[in-house]
Design a protein around this motif. Sequence first.
Motif, PDB file in Angstrom:
ATOM      1  N   SER A   1       0.775  -7.248  -7.058  1.00 22.05           N
ATOM      2  CA  SER A   1       0.241  -7.922  -5.869  1.00 22.05           C
ATOM      3  C   SER A   1      -0.272  -9.328  -6.114  1.00 22.05           C
ATOM      4  N   SER A   2      -0.622  -9.652  -7.344  1.00 23.70           N
ATOM      5  CA  SER A   2      -1.165 -10.978  -7.623  1.00 23.70           C
ATOM      6  C   SER A   2      -0.067 -12.009  -7.874  1.00 23.70           C
ATOM      7  N   GLY A   3       1.164 -11.645  -7.531  1.00 24.54           N
ATOM      8  CA  GLY A   3       2.257 -12.593  -7.673  1.00 24.54           C
ATOM      9  C   GLY A   3       3.304 -12.186  -8.683  1.00 24.54           C
ATOM     10  N   GLY A   4       3.225 -10.938  -9.144  1.00 21.47           N
ATOM     11  CA  GLY A   4       4.187 -10.513 -10.160  1.00 21.47           C
ATOM     12  C   GLY A   4       3.858 -11.129 -11.504  1.00 21.47           C
TER      13      GLY A   4
ATOM     14  N   VAL B   1     -12.196  -9.290  -1.542  1.00 25.99           N
ATOM     15  CA  VAL B   1     -11.066  -9.883  -2.253  1.00 25.99           C
ATOM     16  C   VAL B   1     -11.527 -10.430  -3.594  1.00 25.99           C
ATOM     17  N   TYR B   2     -10.645 -10.396  -4.579  1.00 29.43           N
ATOM     18  CA  TYR B   2     -10.917 -11.023  -5.871  1.00 29.43           C
ATOM     19  C   TYR B   2     -10.096 -12.301  -5.983  1.00 29.43           C
TER      20      TYR B   2
ATOM     21  N   SER C   1      -5.918  -8.837  -3.460  1.00 31.54           N
ATOM     22  CA  SER C   1      -6.475  -8.317  -2.212  1.00 31.54           C
ATOM     23  C   SER C   1      -5.841  -6.990  -1.826  1.00 31.54           C
ATOM     24  N   GLY C   2      -6.288  -6.440  -0.686  1.00 36.76           N
ATOM     25  CA  GLY C   2      -5.728  -5.195  -0.178  1.00 36.76           C
ATOM     26  C   GLY C   2      -5.892  -4.032  -1.134  1.00 36.76           C
TER      27      GLY C   2
ATOM     28  N   ALA D   1      -8.921  -2.929  -4.022  1.00 30.75           N
ATOM     29  CA  ALA D   1      -9.614  -1.637  -3.990  1.00 30.75           C
ATOM     30  C   ALA D   1      -9.419  -0.884  -5.300  1.00 30.75           C
ATOM     31  N   ALA D   2      -8.194  -0.891  -5.811  1.00 28.13           N
ATOM     32  CA  ALA D   2      -7.902  -0.195  -7.072  1.00 28.13           C
ATOM     33  C   ALA D   2      -8.623  -0.855  -8.239  1.00 28.13           C
ATOM     34  N   LEU D   3      -8.695  -2.191  -8.228  1.00 29.38           N
ATOM     35  CA  LEU D   3      -9.377  -2.913  -9.301  1.00 29.38           C
ATOM     36  C   LEU D   3     -10.870  -2.620  -9.267  1.00 29.38           C
TER      37      LEU D   3
END
Length: 331
Positions: A173-176, A196-197, A218-219, A223-225
């Motif tokens: 999600s952070s851009g691959g 959001v981080y 985000s998203g 949440a997982a982080l």
Amino acid sequence: MSVFDDRASEKVRRLLDDGTPPNTKRAYQSDMRYFWAWCSAIGWTDEPILPVPPEVVARFIADHLEGLEEDVDRDLVERGFKARLGRHAIKTIDRRVSTLSSYHKAKGLESPLADPMVVQVMSKARKAAARRGERPKKKKAVVRSVLDRMLETCEAGRLLDVRDAALLLFGFSSGGRRRSEIAGAMMESLERVDDVYLYRLGITKTDQDGEGATIPVSGRAAAALSRWLEVSGVDKGPIFRGIDRHGNVSPDGMSDRTVARIVQARARLAGLDPMIFGGHSLRSGFITEAGLQGKSLLDAMALSGHKTVQVAAGYHQAGSALHNSTSTLAG
């Protein structure tokens, strides 16, 4: 007195050494060890001779594309310089002769790759490999549907599951992110803003000056982080760490190879072939998914950090091709 004495030379050497990524240094050293081992195996020299004559480089290219002599091939394998018998892929040949060129330049010598004969041989070698059907072996992209299947294997809620879910979602999600960027992610570069981080990238493959782009997490990924940081107690140092069989979180980070193994392990648990996936699958998957969803390539590149359109477009088009309306013109 010379202004470039031994002390100045040592400073320059340290500067060049520190400015070269560790993975690149290891690859250079491995390639040069192999080249000199091959020189010894064919009976040309047992000690490095510089500059290397162009005809020796031409033979190196031809030998490895067409196949080494059986006794030479076996010798290199038995001495541990070659993993297995057989020809090199053109990509490996290209990399090794490029390393040889860099080696010469670092020594202040003209590269044998600049010789017209070597230029022609290398060009013909690439074309010959392509005509024989040799294509780069790319790992399969982890697109959204595949990612979701991998994440389903993390629902048991064990510490290992929580970490792996956070790692997969962060990487995608952070851009691959590249596997080295995931392994090297640090708490000191992470900032939370509401739900959001923001993560500040340091030195990457395409940003060797470490200007440090800031990317959102985000998203589901945020949440997982958050859950991983909460249950693991990680508040400084490496974000993603090893976990032993007793459930203890390591104080140290993980290697980029561990990231690749986690991707493959989750693929296996999801009923997929683990061998077609790797650490790069999250990166290619992000760009491919952007194409699948009709998202802007430039927007995707803004997060992925690709510097040139050529590489990113290949993955993006692979995704967008499935929705190309002109593909049904024949009915």
